[in-house]
Write an enzyme that holds these catalytic residues in place. Structure first.
Site, PDB file in Angstrom:
ATOM      1  N   VAL A  81     -14.057   3.241   6.484  1.00 51.44           N
ATOM      2  CA  VAL A  81     -14.633   2.288   5.531  1.00 51.44           C
ATOM      3  C   VAL A  81     -15.269   3.030   4.354  1.00 51.44           C
ATOM      4  CG1 VAL A  81     -16.470   0.549   5.348  1.00 51.44           C
ATOM      5  CG2 VAL A  81     -15.040   0.627   7.390  1.00 51.44           C
ATOM      6  N   ASN A  96     -17.825  -0.396  -0.522  1.00 48.55           N
ATOM      7  CA  ASN A  96     -17.736  -1.769   0.023  1.00 48.55           C
ATOM      8  C   ASN A  96     -18.059  -1.718   1.520  1.00 48.55           C
ATOM      9  OD1 ASN A  96     -16.517  -2.476  -2.499  1.00 48.55           O
ATOM     10  ND2 ASN A  96     -14.506  -2.011  -1.680  1.00 48.55           N
ATOM     11  N   GLY A 152     -11.074   7.358  -0.708  1.00 47.85           N
ATOM     12  CA  GLY A 152     -10.566   8.316  -1.695  1.00 47.85           C
ATOM     13  C   GLY A 152      -9.364   9.102  -1.176  1.00 47.85           C
ATOM     14  N   GLY A 177      -5.468   4.336  -1.115  1.00 45.54           N
ATOM     15  CA  GLY A 177      -6.229   5.297  -1.902  1.00 45.54           C
ATOM     16  C   GLY A 177      -6.926   4.780  -3.140  1.00 45.54           C
ATOM     17  N   CYS A 231     -12.410  -0.823  -6.239  1.00 43.10           N
ATOM     18  CA  CYS A 231     -11.347   0.130  -6.602  1.00 43.10           C
ATOM     19  C   CYS A 231     -10.383  -0.430  -7.640  1.00 43.10           C
ATOM     20  CB  CYS A 231     -10.576   0.546  -5.352  1.00 43.10           C
ATOM     21  SG  CYS A 231      -9.895  -0.869  -4.455  1.00 43.10           S
ATOM     22  N   GLU A 283     -11.616   7.804 -12.640  1.00 43.25           N
ATOM     23  CA  GLU A 283     -12.181   6.614 -11.985  1.00 43.25           C
ATOM     24  C   GLU A 283     -13.691   6.807 -11.922  1.00 43.25           C
ATOM     25  OE1 GLU A 283     -11.935   6.213  -7.697  1.00 43.25           O
ATOM     26  OE2 GLU A 283     -11.557   4.068  -7.860  1.00 43.25           O
TER      27      GLU A 283
HETATM   28  C1  ACO Z   1     -11.865  13.423 -10.530  1.00 40.05           C
HETATM   29  C2  ACO Z   1     -11.597  12.064 -10.281  1.00 40.05           C
HETATM   30  O1  ACO Z   1     -10.586  11.530 -10.587  1.00 40.05           O
HETATM   31  S1  ACO Z   1     -12.812  11.223  -9.495  1.00 40.05           S
HETATM   32  C3  ACO Z   1     -12.143   9.681  -9.206  1.00 40.05           C
HETATM   33  C4  ACO Z   1     -11.523   9.512  -7.824  1.00 40.05           C
HETATM   34  N1  ACO Z   1     -12.472   8.907  -7.026  1.00 40.05           N
HETATM   35  C5  ACO Z   1     -12.720   9.351  -5.822  1.00 40.05           C
HETATM   36  O2  ACO Z   1     -12.055  10.197  -5.298  1.00 40.05           O
HETATM   37  C6  ACO Z   1     -13.869   8.723  -5.178  1.00 40.05           C
HETATM   38  C7  ACO Z   1     -14.072   9.341  -3.812  1.00 40.05           C
HETATM   39  N2  ACO Z   1     -15.428   9.255  -3.406  1.00 40.05           N
HETATM   40  C8  ACO Z   1     -16.390   9.997  -3.917  1.00 40.05           C
HETATM   41  O3  ACO Z   1     -16.199  10.780  -4.819  1.00 40.05           O
HETATM   42  C9  ACO Z   1     -17.736   9.853  -3.309  1.00 40.05           C
HETATM   43  O4  ACO Z   1     -17.579   9.305  -2.021  1.00 40.05           O
HETATM   44  C10 ACO Z   1     -18.706   8.997  -4.110  1.00 40.05           C
HETATM   45  C11 ACO Z   1     -18.909   9.675  -5.459  1.00 40.05           C
HETATM   46  C12 ACO Z   1     -18.210   7.574  -4.341  1.00 40.05           C
HETATM   47  C13 ACO Z   1     -20.014   8.951  -3.355  1.00 40.05           C
HETATM   48  O5  ACO Z   1     -20.445  10.273  -3.117  1.00 40.05           O
HETATM   49  P1  ACO Z   1     -21.432  10.657  -1.917  1.00 40.05           P
HETATM   50  O6  ACO Z   1     -22.362   9.549  -1.660  1.00 40.05           O
HETATM   51  O7  ACO Z   1     -21.992  12.003  -2.237  1.00 40.05           O
HETATM   52  O8  ACO Z   1     -20.489  10.707  -0.681  1.00 40.05           O
HETATM   53  P2  ACO Z   1     -19.370  11.769  -0.262  1.00 40.05           P
HETATM   54  O9  ACO Z   1     -18.256  10.976   0.299  1.00 40.05           O
HETATM   55  O10 ACO Z   1     -19.026  12.700  -1.340  1.00 40.05           O
HETATM   56  O11 ACO Z   1     -20.038  12.498   0.954  1.00 40.05           O
HETATM   57  C14 ACO Z   1     -21.341  13.037   0.997  1.00 40.05           C
HETATM   58  C15 ACO Z   1     -21.382  14.009   2.142  1.00 40.05           C
HETATM   59  O12 ACO Z   1     -21.079  13.334   3.356  1.00 40.05           O
HETATM   60  C16 ACO Z   1     -20.003  13.982   4.022  1.00 40.05           C
HETATM   61  N3  ACO Z   1     -19.195  12.984   4.710  1.00 40.05           N
HETATM   62  C17 ACO Z   1     -18.295  12.138   4.193  1.00 40.05           C
HETATM   63  N4  ACO Z   1     -17.782  11.407   5.160  1.00 40.05           N
HETATM   64  C18 ACO Z   1     -18.371  11.787   6.291  1.00 40.05           C
HETATM   65  C19 ACO Z   1     -18.250  11.389   7.630  1.00 40.05           C
HETATM   66  N5  ACO Z   1     -17.423  10.422   8.029  1.00 40.05           N
HETATM   67  N6  ACO Z   1     -19.041  11.992   8.535  1.00 40.05           N
HETATM   68  C20 ACO Z   1     -19.885  12.958   8.166  1.00 40.05           C
HETATM   69  N7  ACO Z   1     -20.030  13.385   6.920  1.00 40.05           N
HETATM   70  C21 ACO Z   1     -19.271  12.803   5.996  1.00 40.05           C
HETATM   71  C22 ACO Z   1     -19.240  14.693   2.958  1.00 40.05           C
HETATM   72  O13 ACO Z   1     -18.525  15.771   3.512  1.00 40.05           O
HETATM   73  C23 ACO Z   1     -20.359  15.134   2.035  1.00 40.05           C
HETATM   74  O14 ACO Z   1     -20.945  16.270   2.559  1.00 40.05           O
HETATM   75  P3  ACO Z   1     -21.374  17.466   1.570  1.00 40.05           P
HETATM   76  O15 ACO Z   1     -22.365  16.851   0.629  1.00 40.05           O
HETATM   77  O16 ACO Z   1     -21.941  18.477   2.494  1.00 40.05           O
HETATM   78  O17 ACO Z   1     -20.118  17.899   0.894  1.00 40.05           O
HETATM   79  N1  NAI Z   2      -7.136   1.044  -2.216  1.00 35.90           N
HETATM   80  C1  NAI Z   2      -8.171   0.355  -1.817  1.00 35.90           C
HETATM   81  O1  NAI Z   2      -8.053  -0.734  -1.254  1.00 35.90           O
HETATM   82  C2  NAI Z   2      -9.552   0.844  -2.007  1.00 35.90           C
HETATM   83  C3  NAI Z   2      -9.806   2.114  -2.458  1.00 35.90           C
HETATM   84  N2  NAI Z   2     -11.102   2.528  -2.618  1.00 35.90           N
HETATM   85  C4  NAI Z   2     -11.345   3.848  -3.159  1.00 35.90           C
HETATM   86  O2  NAI Z   2     -12.335   4.480  -2.374  1.00 35.90           O
HETATM   87  C5  NAI Z   2     -13.134   5.339  -3.165  1.00 35.90           C
HETATM   88  C6  NAI Z   2     -14.611   5.038  -2.967  1.00 35.90           C
HETATM   89  O3  NAI Z   2     -14.959   5.092  -1.641  1.00 35.90           O
HETATM   90  P1  NAI Z   2     -15.713   6.354  -0.998  1.00 35.90           P
HETATM   91  O4  NAI Z   2     -16.548   5.886   0.117  1.00 35.90           O
HETATM   92  O5  NAI Z   2     -16.366   7.117  -2.032  1.00 35.90           O
HETATM   93  O6  NAI Z   2     -14.457   7.173  -0.478  1.00 35.90           O
HETATM   94  P2  NAI Z   2     -14.431   8.442   0.471  1.00 35.90           P
HETATM   95  O7  NAI Z   2     -12.992   8.830   0.559  1.00 35.90           O
HETATM   96  O8  NAI Z   2     -15.412   9.464   0.084  1.00 35.90           O
HETATM   97  O9  NAI Z   2     -14.893   7.857   1.882  1.00 35.90           O
HETATM   98  C7  NAI Z   2     -14.150   6.879   2.590  1.00 35.90           C
HETATM   99  C8  NAI Z   2     -14.349   7.040   4.069  1.00 35.90           C
HETATM  100  O10 NAI Z   2     -13.673   8.191   4.541  1.00 35.90           O
HETATM  101  C9  NAI Z   2     -14.552   9.057   5.248  1.00 35.90           C
HETATM  102  N3  NAI Z   2     -14.098  10.407   4.937  1.00 35.90           N
HETATM  103  C10 NAI Z   2     -14.211  11.040   3.763  1.00 35.90           C
HETATM  104  N4  NAI Z   2     -13.600  12.239   3.826  1.00 35.90           N
HETATM  105  C11 NAI Z   2     -13.073  12.336   5.070  1.00 35.90           C
HETATM  106  C12 NAI Z   2     -12.311  13.342   5.739  1.00 35.90           C
HETATM  107  N5  NAI Z   2     -11.940  14.466   5.153  1.00 35.90           N
HETATM  108  N6  NAI Z   2     -11.961  13.092   7.016  1.00 35.90           N
HETATM  109  C13 NAI Z   2     -12.309  11.969   7.611  1.00 35.90           C
HETATM  110  N7  NAI Z   2     -13.018  10.981   7.004  1.00 35.90           N
HETATM  111  C14 NAI Z   2     -13.401  11.172   5.774  1.00 35.90           C
HETATM  112  C15 NAI Z   2     -15.917   8.705   4.718  1.00 35.90           C
HETATM  113  O11 NAI Z   2     -16.906   8.946   5.655  1.00 35.90           O
HETATM  114  C16 NAI Z   2     -15.785   7.208   4.475  1.00 35.90           C
HETATM  115  O12 NAI Z   2     -16.030   6.473   5.633  1.00 35.90           O
HETATM  116  C17 NAI Z   2     -12.721   5.085  -4.595  1.00 35.90           C
HETATM  117  O13 NAI Z   2     -11.888   6.117  -5.038  1.00 35.90           O
HETATM  118  C18 NAI Z   2     -11.974   3.756  -4.525  1.00 35.90           C
HETATM  119  O14 NAI Z   2     -10.996   3.595  -5.522  1.00 35.90           O
HETATM  120  C19 NAI Z   2     -12.158   1.738  -2.304  1.00 35.90           C
HETATM  121  C20 NAI Z   2     -11.957   0.465  -1.863  1.00 35.90           C
HETATM  122  C21 NAI Z   2     -10.645  -0.102  -1.729  1.00 35.90           C
END
Ligand code: ACO
Ligand code: NAI
Length: 492
Positions: A116, A120, A200, A218, A251, A340
């Site tokens: 998740v 959201n 992501g 994604g 997203c 994004e």
């Molecule tokens: C360059 C571009 O195009 S960016 C646009 C694309 N968009 C994306 O890819 C969005 C993907 N998501 C993100 O970037 C982020 O989740 C955000 C910015 C939305 C939120 O960021 P944060 O709140 O810092 O959460 P993030 O997912 O990065 O994780 C924070 C920490 O939790 C850790 N974590 C994530 N999921 C888990 C999990 N299931 N269990 C334990 N730890 C976790 C991460 O490894 C990270 O640890 P670190 O700080 O030691 O590296």
């Molecule tokens: N296609 C779709 O329907 C949707 C896509 N999104 C996308 O999701 C992103 C935002 O959500 P975030 O929470 O920031 O995404 P995120 O990818 O950081 O986290 C999503 C989930 O994956 C877990 N996760 C992250 N890295 C992992 C790894 N290496 N192994 C296992 N689990 C891992 C996290 O704990 C979290 O539960 C945006 O890029 C958005 O566009 C969000 C909602 C809907």
């Protein structure tokens, strides 16, 4: 690699949750359609009743978005998603094709591992629980660490309401110790039957690498093309309403406006009139510095108000500002506005015509949202058709906001919180995900015609004719004659 005690504990929790879920799913499988539907109705009612509370929890815990819009997202699942799946048949023989004499039998996949997103964290839990159980599956949810409590609270609500309506205990689990290792274990474990992963690109890759069947969907980077034939005030109002929803955390929300040159200045005037703030060069540089953290998105700006983001950058914007807009030319990590942003920030590009517009939208999609969603505001059907045919997006939303259009709130697309990006985005499907993706169809197929073995029949006849030795022609000639007689008989 050595695991910490807490990691071992987390892995143990994954295993016990999966075992319980598996046993409960075996029970759920025995229920009738009516019993299953009663459970889903109860879950939808509970989601509706608690939409506000859960929305508030999500904002308090993650700091992303607006309480009222989080509530609206929860209500969208409780009402729109529910209405779209309510009548769906998911038990027993769900279809009989009289002409082709095939019966379709619904078979649950088993245990769903659900990942998740932090953006959201309550609506996606409501959604995944409802679609998993509707198809008679159990579900184990892996929450994002920054949304642990609100995702857990949502799962607890779903579990209680389902059990009160007759679901076997133990169908719904949400891990209490989120760790990347535990999430990996959940995805790979032999008791997991399918992964439903939303988030992501890194996480989607991890899901597909697990060796399990996976719906990994994604990120988006949604461009919206505004053509010279568009109704400009209407297009701007739709874009702003869509982009400001939950401070841009969906997203499918617009990330960049691609304006057709002849309407550019009218579009800018309209954006300003309707509450957008056009950044000057200095302000643009200051905001640009905030957008990225390394090569990724900076979590500090995600789901924040334009005023809060402006504050962080040391600039001030009017209170009524709904979106920050920056004129941009390039695409890539060197141009932070082009990624994004998951926040109320929009890039604004100008193109000479729709050909250039199509090319730029493609570049933006390629940067981070391939196969996700594209918007177009346009009154010319030929242009809409060209974009629909040629652009690499799974949802092309026309004259509507992409946030609501993409999830199926204002379009005829299936209402969903999990949007497939197709092969463009490295996903198995381009569909909006629903219960139909979480069940297998068995086909009971009756014989309806005899196999035509013309060649064999012709050979046999030819052998008989040659056997009489009364013809002065070769075996091949006899074979041709017999084949032609047989085919004429078939035509007759
Ligand atoms: C360059 C571009 O195009 S960016 C646009 C694309 N968009 C994306 O890819 C969005 C993907 N998501 C993100 O970037 C982020 O989740 C955000 C910015 C939305 C939120 O960021 P944060 O709140 O810092 O959460 P993030 O997912 O990065 O994780 C924070 C920490 O939790 C850790 N974590 C994530 N999921 C888990 C999990 N299931 N269990 C334990 N730890 C976790 C991460 O490894 C990270 O640890 P670190 O700080 O030691 O590296
Ligand atoms: N296609 C779709 O329907 C949707 C896509 N999104 C996308 O999701 C992103 C935002 O959500 P975030 O929470 O920031 O995404 P995120 O990818 O950081 O986290 C999503 C989930 O994956 C877990 N996760 C992250 N890295 C992992 C790894 N290496 N192994 C296992 N689990 C891992 C996290 O704990 C979290 O539960 C945006 O890029 C958005 O566009 C969000 C909602 C809907």
């Amino acid at each position: 690699m050595r695991l910490l005690d807490s990691d071992l504990q987390a892995i143990q929790e994954v295993r016990s949750s999966l075992a319980e879920a598996k046993a409960a799913q075996k029970q759920l499988e025995k229920l009738t359609q009516q019993q299953v539907d009663r459970i889903i109705a109860a879950m939808a009612a509970a989601a509706e009743e608690h939409a506000e509370r859960l929305g508030l929890l999500a904002v308090e815990e993650t700091g992303f978005g607006k309480p009222a819009d989080k509530k609206a997202k929860n209500l969208f699942v409780a009402r729109d998603v529910y209405a779209s799946i309510k009548e769906m048949k998911t038990v027993g023989i769900i279809g009989k094709d009289e002409a082709r004499q095939i019966w379709e039998v619904a078979q649950p996949v088993g245990v769903v591992a659900a990942i998740v997103p932090s953006t959201n964290p309550t609506s996606t839990v409501l959604f995944k629980c409802m679609i998993a159980l509707k198809a008679r599956n159990a579900i184990v949810i892996s929450p994002h660490p920054s949304a642990l409590r609100c995702s857990q609270e949502t799962a607890k609500l779903m579990r209680h309401s389902a059990e009160e309506a007759g679901a076997p205990p133990g169908l719904i689990h949400c891990l209490s110790v989120p760790s990347i290792e535990a999430c990996g274990e959940l995805m790979k474990h032999r008791l997991t039957d399918v992964i439903l992963a939303t988030g992501g690109a890194g996480m989607v890759k991890a899901a597909y690498s697990s060796g399990k069947p996976a719906y990994g969907v994604g990120p988006g980077n949604v461009p919206v093309f505004v053509h010279r034939s568009a109704d400009i005030p209407r297009a701007v109002s739709r874009i702003l309403q869509s982009k400001t929803f939950d401070y841009g955390t969906i997203c499918a929300s617009e990330q960049a406006i691609v304006a057709d040159q002849p309407i550019k200045s009218r579009l800018v005037e309209e954006l300003k009139r309707q509450g957008a703030y056009l950044l000057n060069e200095r302000e643009k540089r200051q905001i640009a510095e905030l957008i990225l953290r390394g090569n990724g998105l900076n979590p500090r700006i995600v789901g924040k108000s334009p005023q809060a983001i402006a504050d962080m950058a040391g600039i001030s914007v009017p209170l009524e500002t709904s979106v920050l807009v920056a004129e941009e030319k390039g695409v890539g990590l060197d141009y932070p506005f082009s990624v994004e942003k998951l926040s109320p920030i929009l890039a604004l590009y100008t193109v000479n015509d729709c050909l250039e517009g199509g090319r730029l939208c493609t570049e933006l999609l390629e940067l981070g949202g391939l196969g996700h969603t594209l918007g177009i505001h346009c009154g010319d059907e030929a242009v809409i058709e060209a974009f629909g045919l040629e652009l690499p997006a799974s949802r092309i939303i026309v004259n509507a906001g992409t946030t609501f259009g993409g999830i199926g709130a204002t379009t005829g697309i299936l209402p969903s919180m999990t949007l497939g990006c197709g092969a463009y985005g490295g996903n198995i499907t381009s569909d909006n995900i629903g219960p139909q993706h979480l069940m297998n169809l068995k086909r009971v197929a009756f014989g309806i015609r005899d196999m035509q073995v013309e060649h064999e029949a012709a050979e046999r006849l030819a052998r008989q004719v040659i056997g009489t030795r009364q013809l002065g022609i070769s075996r091949e000639e006899v074979l041709d004659i017999v084949k032609s007689v047989l085919s004429q008989m078939k035509l007759g």
